[in-house]
Scaffold this motif. Sequence first.
Motif, short mmCIF file in Angstrom:
data_model
loop_
_atom_site.label_atom_id
_atom_site.label_comp_id
_atom_site.label_asym_id
_atom_site.label_seq_id
_atom_site.Cartn_x
_atom_site.Cartn_y
_atom_site.Cartn_z
N PRO A 124 0.84 -1.19 0.00
CA PRO A 124 0.00 0.00 0.00
C PRO A 124 0.88 1.24 0.00
O PRO A 124 2.01 1.19 0.47
CB PRO A 124 -0.80 -0.13 1.29
N PRO A 125 0.36 2.38 -0.53
CA PRO A 125 1.21 3.56 -0.72
C PRO A 125 1.82 4.05 0.58
O PRO A 125 1.12 4.28 1.56
CB PRO A 125 0.24 4.59 -1.33
N GLY A 126 3.13 4.18 0.59
CA GLY A 126 3.80 4.60 1.80
C GLY A 126 5.24 5.01 1.54
O GLY A 126 5.77 4.83 0.44
N ILE A 127 5.86 5.56 2.57
CA ILE A 127 7.27 5.98 2.51
C ILE A 127 8.00 5.28 3.64
O ILE A 127 7.55 5.28 4.79
CB ILE A 127 7.39 7.51 2.63
N MET A 128 9.12 4.65 3.32
CA MET A 128 9.93 3.95 4.31
C MET A 128 11.12 4.84 4.68
O MET A 128 11.81 5.36 3.79
CB MET A 128 10.45 2.62 3.75
N LEU A 129 11.33 5.01 5.97
CA LEU A 129 12.42 5.83 6.47
C LEU A 129 13.49 4.95 7.11
O LEU A 129 13.18 4.12 7.96
CB LEU A 129 11.91 6.84 7.50
N GLU A 130 14.71 5.13 6.69
CA GLU A 130 15.84 4.43 7.31
C GLU A 130 16.62 5.47 8.11
O GLU A 130 17.06 6.49 7.57
CB GLU A 130 16.73 3.82 6.23
N TYR A 131 16.75 5.23 9.42
CA TYR A 131 17.38 6.24 10.27
C TYR A 131 18.31 5.57 11.29
O TYR A 131 18.24 4.36 11.53
CB TYR A 131 16.32 7.07 10.99
N GLU A 132 19.18 6.39 11.87
CA GLU A 132 20.15 5.90 12.85
C GLU A 132 19.78 6.42 14.23
O GLU A 132 19.49 7.61 14.42
CB GLU A 132 21.55 6.38 12.47
N LYS A 133 19.75 5.50 15.19
CA LYS A 133 19.42 5.87 16.57
C LYS A 133 20.30 5.05 17.51
O LYS A 133 20.25 3.82 17.48
CB LYS A 133 17.94 5.62 16.87
N GLY A 134 21.08 5.73 18.32
CA GLY A 134 21.96 5.04 19.26
C GLY A 134 22.94 4.11 18.60
O GLY A 134 23.26 3.04 19.13
N GLY A 135 23.38 4.47 17.41
CA GLY A 135 24.35 3.66 16.69
C GLY A 135 23.73 2.53 15.89
O GLY A 135 24.44 1.82 15.15
N GLU A 136 22.42 2.33 15.99
CA GLU A 136 21.73 1.28 15.25
C GLU A 136 20.93 1.86 14.10
O GLU A 136 20.35 2.94 14.21
CB GLU A 136 20.77 0.51 16.16
N VAL A 137 20.91 1.14 12.97
CA VAL A 137 20.10 1.54 11.83
C VAL A 137 18.72 0.90 11.96
O VAL A 137 18.60 -0.31 12.12
CB VAL A 137 20.77 1.14 10.49
N LYS A 138 17.68 1.72 11.94
CA LYS A 138 16.31 1.24 12.09
C LYS A 138 15.46 1.73 10.92
O LYS A 138 15.87 2.63 10.18
CB LYS A 138 15.71 1.72 13.42
N THR A 139 14.28 1.13 10.78
CA THR A 139 13.36 1.57 9.72
C THR A 139 11.97 1.80 10.31
O THR A 139 11.60 1.18 11.31
CB THR A 139 13.24 0.52 8.59
N LYS A 140 11.24 2.71 9.70
CA LYS A 140 9.84 2.91 10.05
C LYS A 140 9.11 3.29 8.78
O LYS A 140 9.72 3.75 7.81
CB LYS A 140 9.68 3.98 11.13
N SER A 141 7.78 3.10 8.78
CA SER A 141 7.02 3.40 7.58
C SER A 141 5.97 4.47 7.87
O SER A 141 5.44 4.55 8.98
CB SER A 141 6.33 2.14 7.04
#
Length: 428
Positions: A12-29
Motif C-alpha cells: 500500500p502507498p507509503g514511505i519507508m524511512l531508514e534512520y540511525e538511533k543510538g548507533g543502530e540503523v532502524k526503519t519505520k514506515s
Amino acid sequence: MKLKSILLRYYPPGIMLEYEKGGEVKTKSIDLLDLSASKHLLLLLFLLSFSTDVKALVDEIHKAEPLITASRMDQVRILVERLQKKLRQYNDHQFYLFKVLRAHILPLTNVALNKSGSCFITGSYDRTCKLWETASGEELHTLQGHRNVVYAIAFNNPYGDKIATGSFDKTCKLWSVETGKCYHTFRGHTAEIVCLSFNPQSTLVATGSMDRTAKLWDIQSGDELFTLTGHSAEIISLSFNTAGNRIITGSFDHTVSVWDSETGRRLHTLSGHCAEISSALFNWDCSLILTSSMDKTCRLWDATNGKCLATLTGHDDEILDSCFDFPGKLIATASADGTARVFCAATRKCITKLEGHEGEISKISFNPQGSRLLTGSSDTTARIWDALTGQCLQVLEGHTDEIFSCAFNYQGNIVITGSKDNTCRIWR
C-alpha cells in the motif's frame, strides 16, 4: 535520530524511512492512507488524479513525522509524485487475451501467480503441479511426486523462489522454482490437504486439512513445528498476518481460530457465523480480521482481542469470497447471488454494488492500486470493475465453463484466469 534514506513503497502507498538511533540503523514506515484514515476515498482519488498539487500531502507528512525536516521536503515531494504516477499507471488499462494454455489433461484445481507475474503455477487432478513462464506460455517444470490430486498451491511471495503443493494424498511438498527439485515432503496429516500458505518471511508453511487440524512446518529443516488442534470440522481456509506472528484458520464448524504462530497456542475463537466459513484473512496492519460465510454475511473482528466489530449484510445468498484492498480500508465481497459489494472498513457501510454477472461469483480481488476489482464467475466470464463507482469496465470473455480462479499480478497489469474448461488464460 538521524535520517539516512527515504524509500518509496507502492502498495500500500507509503514511505519507508531508514534512520540511525543510538548507533543502530532502524526503519519505520509512513502509511499515506493512514494520514487521513477517515478520508480514504478522497485520498485514493487524490493519488490517482492527474492534476492534483501534491504540496498538501507533503505538508501533512512533514507535520506527522519529525524525521522529515524542511530540507527533505523536496525529496519527499518527488517521491510522492513518482508514487502518484505509478498508482495511475494502469488505471485505464484495457486487458487483451495474451495466451490460452491447455495446461493439464485432467481438470485444474488452482492457479497462482508469483509477485511480478513472470511465472505462474497450476494444480491438477493429474497429480502434478506445473510451472509456466507467463511471457511465452512455456512450461518450465512439471512437479511430480504426489499420489493424488494436487489441490492447494502457492509461491512464497514476495520472494518467489519456492512453491508449496498440498495434495489429497495427505502430504505437502516444497519445491525449487529454479530447478523443480523437491526439497521436502511434509507428512503428518491424516486426511486431504485443502489449503496452505507461506508466512510473509518465507520461513514457515502452514497446511490445513480435512482432518480438522492445521500444521506449521519449518521450510529450512522440513520439521513439523506445531499441530493446531481445536476445530470440530474440516479446515478450509488459513492465512498469516503481515508480521507473520499470527495465523487464522477457518472451518466448516462455523468458527475461525487465531493462533500464535511462534508457539502454536490458540489465542481467540471467533464465533458468531451460523454456517461454514468460506474465507478468513487479516488486513495489512494486522489490526482487523475479515471472515465470510455461507450464512450470507461477512464479519469484521478486532485481531487483538477477537471481538466482533461489525456484521456486513446485504447479500441474498452465500458469500463465497471476500478481501481487503492493500491498505485495508476497503472490503469487497462476492456472493452466490451473482453480485459483489464494496464496503468501507471504517464506517462498515456499503459503498457500491457490482451487478452484471449472470451466475455466482466465486472469486474477488482488488488490483494493487485499489482502484479496480476483478471477479470470476460461473457465467464463464471475469470482469473488471471500478471499485468506487461499481461500474463494469471490461468483460473478459472466452472461457467455456465456470471460472474458479482469477488474480492480478503485483503491478496490476496482468490477469490470470483458471476455468473448469481446463484452460488458463493470460490477459495483459
